[in-house]
Scaffold this motif. Structure first.
Motif, PDB file in Angstrom:
ATOM      1  N   ARG A 102       1.408  -0.876   0.400  1.00 16.71           N
ATOM      2  CA  ARG A 102      -0.169   0.085   0.184  1.00 16.71           C
ATOM      3  C   ARG A 102       1.151   1.392   0.106  1.00 16.71           C
ATOM      4  NH1 ARG A 102      -5.526   1.041   0.913  1.00 16.71           N
ATOM      5  NH2 ARG A 102      -6.398  -1.411   0.183  1.00 16.71           N
ATOM      6  N   ASP A 105      -8.534  -0.170  -2.504  1.00 17.54           N
ATOM      7  CA  ASP A 105     -10.328   0.335  -2.319  1.00 17.54           C
ATOM      8  C   ASP A 105     -11.432   0.941  -3.482  1.00 17.54           C
ATOM      9  OD1 ASP A 105      -7.938   0.823  -0.064  1.00 17.54           O
ATOM     10  OD2 ASP A 105      -7.678   2.917  -0.161  1.00 17.54           O
ATOM     11  N   ALA A 144      -3.024   0.728  -3.960  1.00 18.01           N
ATOM     12  CA  ALA A 144      -3.818   0.761  -2.853  1.00 18.01           C
ATOM     13  C   ALA A 144      -5.262   0.627  -3.352  1.00 18.01           C
ATOM     14  CB  ALA A 144      -2.969   1.729  -2.153  1.00 18.01           C
TER      15      ALA A 144
END
Ligand SMILES: N[C@@H](CCC(=O)N[C@@H](CS)C(=O)NCC(=O)O)C(=O)O
Length: 201
Positions: free
Chosen positions: A176, A187, A183
């Protein structure tokens, strides 16, 4: 049709997400080759999950064959583009994502052996594949919205499952921070209903 698999396998999760994205109904039988009483090898001679049992009783494996089959059975939300160049790009992404999982799963299994039998060299070799694979994925994703450009495809499903598996089993791998674009993609994917419904636990 019936899917056989576990709640933690990233390959099974990929198939479940494709089924949900394509709105294909199915029965889910939770089984794992690591359970003493499992029946996986009755349906897959390799004894691996996922396995998809079709209505005529025949079985499909592995996950790449299953998702290609599922994408072809109805036109809802095509996940593998038809033009050959895009199709091969998406399949290459899938190979990269699955390959990272293969290496990570090898480490997970090696670490479950008694300490004296574990091979540090083998673990290190596999972890190199994971970090190099992640670096390659981050480089190729760049600042694109999705892996294959502007469209959500099987490439994103496969990479999302890989990142979800790493977050679940290898929280110490800091992808991340080293790869903020991965990342961001992860998400975004984990907010989709099919991802939320299949998060490993
Ligand atoms: N390439 C296969 C990999 C499947 C796989 O390795 N599944 C694991 C669970 S995550 C498994 O069944 N392992 C049992 C074994 O290797 O004996 C696929 O994409 O379906």
């Amino acid at each position: 049709m019936k899917l056989i698999g576990s709640l933690t396998s990233p390959y099974v999760r990929k198939v479940r997400i494709v089924l949900a994205e394509k709105r294909i109904g199915y029965d889910f039988e939770v089984d794992s080759p690591w359970d003493a009483e499992n029946h996986v090898s009755h349906h897959n001679p390799l004894g691996k999950i996922p396995v998809l049992i079709l209505d005529d009783g025949s079985s499909l494996f592995d996950s790449r064959v299953i998702v290609e089959y599922l994408d072809s059975v109805n036109p809802v939300s095509r996940l593998i583009p038809e033009p050959n160049r895009h199709r091969i790009t998406v399949k290459r992404w899938e190979a990269l994502a699955d390959g990272i999982c293969d290496a990570a799963a090898a480490v997970f299994l090696e670490r479950r052996r008694v300490a004296a039998e574990q091979s540090p060299d083998w673990i290190s070799r596999q972890l190199t594949k994971v970090t190099q694979g992640l670096a390659g994925a981050a480089r190729e994703l760049g600042d694109r919205k999705w892996c294959d450009g502007n469209a959500y495809t099987l490439a994103d499903v496969a990479l999302g499952c890989t990142l979800g598996y790493l977050a679940f089993r290898f929280p110490e791998i800091e992808w991340r921070t080293t790869s903020p674009n991965l990342a961001e993609l992860s998400d975004k994917l984990e907010k989709r209903a099919p991802f939320m419904e299949t998060a490993p636990k």
